[in-house]
Design an enzyme around this catalytic site. Sequence first.
Site, short mmCIF file in Angstrom:
data_model
loop_
_atom_site.label_atom_id
_atom_site.label_comp_id
_atom_site.label_asym_id
_atom_site.label_seq_id
_atom_site.Cartn_x
_atom_site.Cartn_y
_atom_site.Cartn_z
N HIS A 123 0.93 -1.10 -0.02
CA HIS A 123 -0.05 -0.12 -0.07
C HIS A 123 0.94 1.10 -0.02
CE1 HIS A 123 -2.73 2.93 1.65
NE2 HIS A 123 -3.83 2.08 1.61
N ASP A 200 3.15 -4.45 8.14
CA ASP A 200 2.15 -3.72 7.93
C ASP A 200 0.86 -4.84 7.94
OD1 ASP A 200 -0.17 -2.52 7.09
OD2 ASP A 200 0.46 -1.82 5.07
N GLN A 203 -4.32 -5.52 6.79
CA GLN A 203 -5.26 -6.08 6.33
C GLN A 203 -5.37 -7.42 6.54
OE1 GLN A 203 -7.59 -5.34 3.88
NE2 GLN A 203 -6.80 -3.10 3.85
N LYS A 226 -10.29 -0.97 10.70
CA LYS A 226 -10.24 -2.29 9.77
C LYS A 226 -10.55 -3.22 10.64
CE LYS A 226 -7.10 -0.28 6.19
NZ LYS A 226 -7.86 0.31 5.37
N CYS A 364 -4.94 2.65 -3.56
CA CYS A 364 -3.55 3.14 -2.91
C CYS A 364 -2.31 2.29 -3.22
CB CYS A 364 -3.89 3.50 -1.50
SG CYS A 364 -5.01 4.68 -0.97
#
Lengths: 406, 149
Positions: A123, A200, A203, A226, A364
């Site tokens: 991202h 990261d 997700q 999220k 993104c």
Amino acid sequence: MMIDFMTLRADFPLLQQKNRGKPLVYLDSGATNQKPQSVIDAMNQYYISDNANIHRGVYELSERATYQYEKVRHDIKEFINAAHTEEIIFTAGTTAGINLVAQSYGRSKLKVLDEIIVSAMEHHSNIVPWQLLAEQVGANLRVVPITDNGEMDLEAYEKLFTARTKIVAIAHASNALGTINPLKQMIQIAHAHNVPVLVDGAQAFPHMPVDVQDLDCDFYTFSSHKAYGPTGVGVLYGKQKLLEKMPPYQGGGDMIESVTFARTTYSKLPFKFEAGTPNISGVIGFGAAIRYLQQVGMQNIAVHEAELLAYATQQLVTIPGLKIIGTAAEKVGVISFVLDGVHPHDIGTILDDHGIAVRAGHHCAMPVMERFNVPATVRASFGLYNTHADIDALVSGLKDVLRLFK
Amino acid sequence: MSGLRELYQEVIIDHSRQPRNFGVLLDANHHKEGFNPLCGDKLKLYVVEKNGVIEKMQFEGSGCAISVASASLMTEVMRGKTRAEVEAIFNDFHQLVTHGHNADVESRLGKLAVLAGVAEYPARVKCATLAWHTLKAAIADDPQAVSTE
């Protein structure tokens, strides 16, 4: 414990509404997901009965607010199996966590010509903070390529390491492709070269059990919004020995031990990295979201979403001209696709008319779009409240797209 | 007609499938690139202007049906127009796609009125106006590339 996912939908008040006159089919949980009533109630209750600034007041109200805020830190430490509560730093979100590491760890450790490894499926928020750092210190970015089905090219990854490699920053799961990366293996390779790894987790965290000690990652960052919690809150997990040596990122109240104009000394972890009054109600709301996730069970969620993904994949490939972008063997509940002769943006508008919320665009992740030579994709992404009926609605909406554009 | 059927009516689908005046114009005395970073729509606009009149206009690029159809229709309508007329049409068109049906505006705009349905979809206004902002910058010889963001 068996969970009836059909009944969980009732926990989410927003999902009961209509979108353009049709029952809402929410398939954009990769962007942000909806909140259960318990999260909304926890935040309301905080403002109704417990609002006070934390870590300062000598009065009961402030003690109560402080207790609730710090309890969430403890709960998250347990939830991701961190070794110490001080390793949990509250941030404004995943992006803030990555910027913190890039500016604090990165600026103190990287020098001219040093190298940062990122991947081609990141991202923008796991690319740009490293580019800013690279410009500041004169370092270079090295990019791990991805294969045609959207998996990390591990052979190429291993070859990128040099004596100048100082940090690796990779996604646990790709927001644009859905790919779940072989993190343990990638971290082992980095550690064999004495290079720390930032993950990261935006997700992945809401979709599967995460154990930071088992992964052995050095930093892991994720967002509340999220993961069924409010916006504006996130967590940076970092190994204590690394965090202790890192200089503060932002200065302000709460992060100091003493201040004079000659010299300021900083608080201990985790407060060193939490300058200013934090998002207290947001953290408390996130705490309620974590409790909700624990009740449902992360393993149950992973199984439910994997089943949805399999069903959706099977249904979508029956649509003429539809091509799925990102066909890795291990995926979270994300399906990116393109349709012959119809731009994703038009598909998004037509689906919206059917009450279906999907994302259309570059997500993104412009380098991913370039890699697969598409200007944009449509992305359907799932949360624990989605059902087969949502996927059937998507398929029927896409058939209408084909009718309009035939 | 439902909002969606109006938005994707035949004329628009037709112009998006077979855009008119599509391709590079080598003798252009103005050209400009427009970009909508949100959805990846990209176009290049070429204009031949002589004595204050638009003689020819062509474009190339890729984008959604709305942005391509709008660009295609614009290149047809603008041929032979003076700068003052371009400005007036631009203003009418902007009014149409942001505020919707208006009999006076639509009668002045002629076939461009097919894009009135865009007003019901605020997120799509940028798609419909990308070519138009690009045209404005092209004839102003603005050195900056046009971006809708």
